[in-house]
Enzyme design. Sequence first.
Site, mmCIF file in Angstrom:
data_model
loop_
_atom_site.group_PDB
_atom_site.id
_atom_site.type_symbol
_atom_site.label_atom_id
_atom_site.label_comp_id
_atom_site.label_asym_id
_atom_site.label_seq_id
_atom_site.Cartn_x
_atom_site.Cartn_y
_atom_site.Cartn_z
ATOM 1 C CB SER A 116 -0.960 -0.042 1.189
ATOM 2 O OG SER A 116 -1.926 0.969 1.120
ATOM 3 C CG ASP B 69 -6.699 -1.739 -3.767
ATOM 4 O OD1 ASP B 69 -7.274 -1.267 -2.785
ATOM 5 O OD2 ASP B 69 -5.527 -2.165 -3.734
ATOM 6 C CG HIS C 55 -5.433 -2.327 -0.007
ATOM 7 N ND1 HIS C 55 -4.875 -1.710 -1.098
ATOM 8 C CD2 HIS C 55 -4.776 -1.829 1.075
ATOM 9 C CE1 HIS C 55 -3.942 -0.862 -0.711
ATOM 10 N NE2 HIS C 55 -3.856 -0.922 0.601
#
Length: 448
Positions: A160, A399, A427
């Site tokens: 991320s 996502d 995610h």
Amino acid sequence: MPQAMVPGSHPSTTVRQPGLVLTDHHFDVPLDHKAPDGERIRLYAREVVATDKTGADGRARPELPWLLYLQGGPGFGADRPVGRSGWLDRALDEYRVLLLDQRGTGRSTPADRQTLPLRGTPEQQADYLAHFRADAIVADCELIRRRLTGGAPWTVLGQSFGGFCAVSYLSHAPEGLAAALITGGLPGLDADADAVYRAAYPRMERKTLAHYGRYPGDADAARRIVAHLAEHEEVLPDGSRLTAESFQQLGILLGSGDGSHRLHYLLEDAFTPTPGGPRLSDAFTEQVAGVLSRAGSPLYTLLHESIYAQDGRATAWSAHRVRAEFPAFDPARALDGPDPVLFTGESVHPWMLETHAALRPLRRTAELLAERTGWGPLYDAERLARNNVPVAAAIYHDDLFVDTAHSLRTARAVRGLRTWVTDEFEHDGVRAGGRRVLDRLLSLVRDA
């Protein structure tokens, strides 16, 4: 076991878990890397090695390469491992892993409502936190790498926001990388915060409607909760106020593989009978507080929009401004007609500085960061176009947190970057997928 010493660092303590040897490392680095002789802050990182990869002295074998893990966020400390599991299990087959608490998180000079007042006024706090973006994190990593590896490049795994940092690494210090592995974290190279949120709100709506399709009764449950919050003040166990808008933030759960199911179980326990009539149950509010609290991660709010700021302009509460372009997210619509309550995800709003207890003392600091101008570039498109570092990225289809179209444009702009686009995971695929996600990325960078 004796303490290990690393030049330029502090004494390291080593402990054992089943299958693991864990070594603590501390490093002093400049607050501002453009002023290396100025103020310094202390960073913490945990080295993790499989017991079968150690020598007679209990330390990692010297030929074992390093893998640096960069956590998502911004504002969260690195994983705290308990034994071998998931992606870490796969990494330990061939690496010693460094779990870095990025500056301001975990044990790396934490920045929160308790520590930030030590910096002085809100203006001084905001100036301090302006040094906590991806470019500074990359500079930290480079100092640490040279101290730990003797100058050898290492592999980075970015989840991320950690992937955003990995792209900054490729932009500013590619010589430090043997390979880059990115999961759910290919940023838009030129997408400002407004563009990010204009793409995000439709995804939030799709995720909400998909959840109601799976659990049809939850639409009525959410509407009932919003109606209750319109008439009653509810305070969470941590002192935060639960409003209809903060209730909508529970949609952050929909960004994980099991999040829809967790949200469903949360909603079904919402109400309990009391002498004064139905109220939100203690079990419900305790769980809600656990999801919404920013006590341990205030930077997730304070610095969130700055991770998209590169053109010198203020972010100016972008998610809040853009939300007005999507009236379906007004919770009052669910009370006045048939529209469902739409949940939101990773968006920050100025009203959070009042509703969220841990953010109230930092209100002015947050406002100053939202008003701040002069943010510099985080990525170098020309250098990325000439990239020679092997890079592989897992892009999760639809996502919740990172726009797929933005990620694919970036993938095309980074020379040699190989992608794995999948709807098998949300995610949190690098965690939910166990060994498989990391194994796939390693195969891609090795042309296996």
